[in-house]
Write a protein that holds these residues in place. Sequence first.
Motif, short mmCIF file in Angstrom:
data_model
loop_
_atom_site.label_atom_id
_atom_site.label_comp_id
_atom_site.label_asym_id
_atom_site.label_seq_id
_atom_site.Cartn_x
_atom_site.Cartn_y
_atom_site.Cartn_z
N ASN B 183 0.76 -1.29 -0.12
CA ASN B 183 0.06 0.17 0.14
C ASN B 183 0.70 1.41 0.08
OD1 ASN B 183 1.11 0.17 2.63
ND2 ASN B 183 -1.05 -0.15 3.45
N GLN B 191 1.28 -6.15 2.10
CA GLN B 191 -0.08 -6.60 2.32
C GLN B 191 -0.60 -7.93 1.64
OE1 GLN B 191 0.44 -3.25 2.34
NE2 GLN B 191 0.30 -3.23 4.49
N VAL B 193 -3.79 -10.10 0.44
CA VAL B 193 -5.21 -10.01 0.38
C VAL B 193 -5.64 -11.18 -0.32
CG1 VAL B 193 -5.22 -7.57 0.17
CG2 VAL B 193 -4.93 -8.96 -2.00
N ASP B 231 -11.79 -7.32 5.49
CA ASP B 231 -11.75 -6.43 4.38
C ASP B 231 -13.23 -5.97 4.28
OD1 ASP B 231 -13.20 -8.37 3.14
OD2 ASP B 231 -12.17 -8.13 1.30
N LEU B 238 -7.38 -9.31 5.30
CA LEU B 238 -6.41 -8.16 4.97
C LEU B 238 -5.20 -8.31 5.95
CD1 LEU B 238 -7.05 -5.95 2.70
CD2 LEU B 238 -7.01 -4.25 4.59
#
Lengths: 169, 273
Positions: B183, B191, B193, B231, B238
């Motif tokens: 990010n 991160q 995901v 999320d 996340l």
Amino acid sequence: MNKTTFINTVRFILLILLQVIIFNNINFLGYINPYIYILFIIFFPFDKDNRILFLFFSFLLGLSIDIFCDSGGVHAAACVCTAYCRPLMMRSVFGLSYDYHTIKIEKTHFGQRVNYLIILILTHHFILFSLEIFSFAHILLILKKTIFSAIFTLILCLIFISLFSRKSS
Amino acid sequence: MQQIVNFLIRNKTFITFLLLFSFSLFLIVQSHSYQKTKLLNSANWVSGGIYNSTNNISDYFHLKDYNKQLVEENLRLRKLLLKEGLNVNDSISYTDSLSSNYRLHQAAVIKNSYNLQRNYLVINKGSNDSIRQDMGVITSNGIVGIVENTSSNYANVQSVLNSLSEINASIKNTNNFGSLKWNGKDFNTVQLVDILRAAPIKKGDTIITGGMSSIFPKGILIGTIKDFSLDVSENYYLIDVELFNDMTTVDHVYVIENLDRNEIMNLENSIDE
């Protein structure tokens, strides 16, 4: 080749090398880097007739930095914008004396010089970081980076200007 | 006609400005698209050469650290060797998957950045040393990135610290996999995901590369789970992953060449058609 061209060419190359070798690796507090290559834009002789040449050289300067940093055209865009807006900033800071276009940055009053540098550096940095981060969600990050890097750049620019200006008799 | 010409002449500065500005915007947009040979990158002979010569000098200041890294890696490998000799069943998948289909090349990082949104590294090996696009780059501690552009003597590596980067990763000892992104905030955390909510995760779990891409073999270390949350859709986790690798000090790296990559790509292309 006259003296001004020579000095500007040397300045162009030296500033790029200084920027990519030293100042891109400072990473003060992890993210603050000064962008002192805009000294080229600050020092470039003021002349109403060769503004296109000035724009073109600024573009080239930004592009060279971009090649080294792998940042696409971020620096080039910021440099061209700053170069285009420079006459406007000068008119607002120096007032009438701009029209005599014999003005030298090292001979101006300290206050005016700082004002001029702050406006120019903030414009450049803001465009630079907005384009680099390129997202409104990160507006705080953009502002944070702009302000802290601008302070760093400003201090270094003032030091460079007073170091490398010839003593006026 | 005359008026148009006059208009152009009157506004020539502004038009030059617009042209140059739009050209730089074009370069920016073009650099955002992944998997295209970029017009401008630092893996050319001018910038590569300059970075190489400055790196030659700055390397001397880090010799102690490099030695320490090498000793640590040796220690780890020796331990592995001892363990391997005693108990064959307990071998780590790292050694399994790196057996025959992959070839390693060594290289040195000559330019590194970690404070931008899209960070790239430059290594001192290029197409002359059979480095190609889409090879994985790792250190002894974990992953570094993926080769994106090459010149004859230098290669451009897209770092994991790049908002465009997307690497297949999974949680060790489970089959849940997701993609690793960044990010742009902290250069120690990336991160993960798209891990399903049903996955059993807890803080401190190890994240490794998943074998779903032809770039990295399965089981290369990435980092540990630092923090996790659900999320927006509340179906996926996340996960903040703390990297094993200190991205600020990477120097000697290994480039992984997948010998089966062409075969895999051909197969995938034939499915698409």
